[in-house]
Design an enzyme around this catalytic site. Structure first.
Site, mmCIF file in Angstrom:
data_model
loop_
_atom_site.group_PDB
_atom_site.id
_atom_site.type_symbol
_atom_site.label_atom_id
_atom_site.label_comp_id
_atom_site.label_asym_id
_atom_site.label_seq_id
_atom_site.Cartn_x
_atom_site.Cartn_y
_atom_site.Cartn_z
ATOM 1 N N HIS A 61 0.827 -1.183 0.056
ATOM 2 C CA HIS A 61 -0.158 -0.020 0.118
ATOM 3 C C HIS A 61 1.151 1.276 0.035
ATOM 4 O O HIS A 61 1.833 1.472 0.836
ATOM 5 C CB HIS A 61 -0.793 -0.045 1.227
ATOM 6 C CG HIS A 61 -1.873 1.057 1.166
ATOM 7 N ND1 HIS A 61 -2.949 1.267 0.233
ATOM 8 C CD2 HIS A 61 -2.163 2.204 2.229
ATOM 9 C CE1 HIS A 61 -3.601 2.306 0.612
ATOM 10 N NE2 HIS A 61 -3.238 2.700 1.588
ATOM 11 N N HIS A 73 -3.577 9.059 1.098
ATOM 12 C CA HIS A 73 -3.617 7.681 0.536
ATOM 13 C C HIS A 73 -4.967 7.239 -0.332
ATOM 14 O O HIS A 73 -6.023 7.804 0.324
ATOM 15 C CB HIS A 73 -2.907 6.524 1.247
ATOM 16 C CG HIS A 73 -3.856 6.216 2.463
ATOM 17 N ND1 HIS A 73 -4.190 5.128 2.889
ATOM 18 C CD2 HIS A 73 -4.113 7.284 3.454
ATOM 19 C CE1 HIS A 73 -4.941 5.396 3.868
ATOM 20 N NE2 HIS A 73 -4.982 6.457 4.304
ATOM 21 N N CYS A 162 -4.098 2.563 -5.404
ATOM 22 C CA CYS A 162 -3.184 3.185 -4.728
ATOM 23 C C CYS A 162 -1.736 3.857 -5.113
ATOM 24 O O CYS A 162 -1.377 4.948 -5.220
ATOM 25 C CB CYS A 162 -2.848 2.896 -3.349
ATOM 26 S SG CYS A 162 -2.073 1.311 -3.311
#
Length: 231
Positions: A61, A73, A162
């Protein structure tokens, strides 16, 4: 019901991840002292516009450091589509919210603390700089790009995740290295003509077990033919 679906999908993704990990080549990154993830609670010096990455069970991530211990994010989240209550939306995203966001293709670009972003995982700092051919933009420009995008967005595992967000902010063009790896793996499967024979045999087996019908005969013919033409 939702908990059961979450559990089954997690197991399915885990099996797919194990298979992919055994087949995919590693990203072209150098190994040095910045490669080792640092514990989320360890003292670190981040600068505005830095790219932070945290390893998860199935993926990595990514987020952009905004300064003052905050990270922007992109994360799948169904709640912004259901309510305008900013206080509820800003609460930590649960697994159920995340799963429903993936299924409904809804997400949010949000700003959380470094601790909430890391969620107990180690943090990698600017590691993607070595894998992306473009040079990073100035840190202030990176952070401003991230600030302008904060809010609800559509989500796609392949086309808007992401990594697309952070690479657009830091390098000026959206790209997902993990998606690129998956596509390369998929192309290798299509090119392998042994899979054509395997799908044909599976189709014949299904007709032998279930009988000849449009539901069994058409996939038996179309799937191997499609793989053959694409290989």
């Amino acid at each position: 019901m939702l908990d059961t679906l979450t559990f089954l999908l997690e197991k399915l993704f885990l099996l797919a991840h194990i298979k992919l990990s055994s087949l995919l080549p590693p990203l072209p990154r150098r190994c040095d002292r910045d490669e080792a993830p640092q514990p989320a609670g360890a003292p670190r010096t981040f600068h505005r516009g830095d790219l932070l990455e945290v390893p998860r069970t199935l993926f990595t991530h990514s987020g952009i450091y905004m300064g003052d211990g905050r990270v922007a994010h992109l994360i799948p989240d169904i709640l912004p589509a259901l309510t305008a209550d900013g206080r509820r939306i800003q609460e930590m995203v649960t697994n159920a919210r995340l799963l429903l966001g993936v299924l409904s293709k809804r997400a949010a670009i949000r700003v959380d603390s470094v601790e909430d972003f890391a969620y107990g995982a180690g943090i990698l700092l600017n590691v993607m700089d070595r894998a992306v051919p473009r040079s990073p933009l100035p840190g202030e420009e990176v952070a401003r790009r991230a600030e302008r995008l904060v809010g609800s967005v559509s989500y796609s595992l392949m086309w808007n995740n992401c990594e697309h967000f952070v690479t657009y902010c830091r390098y000026g063009a959206a790209q997902s290295l993990q998606t690129d790896q998956f596509c390369e793996w998929l192309k290798s499967l299509i090119r392998d003509q042994r899979n054509i024979v395997l799908t044909a045999l599976l189709g014949l087996l299904s007709m032998a077990c279930l009988g000849v019908s449009p539901g069994t005969a058409l996939p038996t013919l179309l799937v191997p033919f499609t793989l053959w033409m694409a290989s």
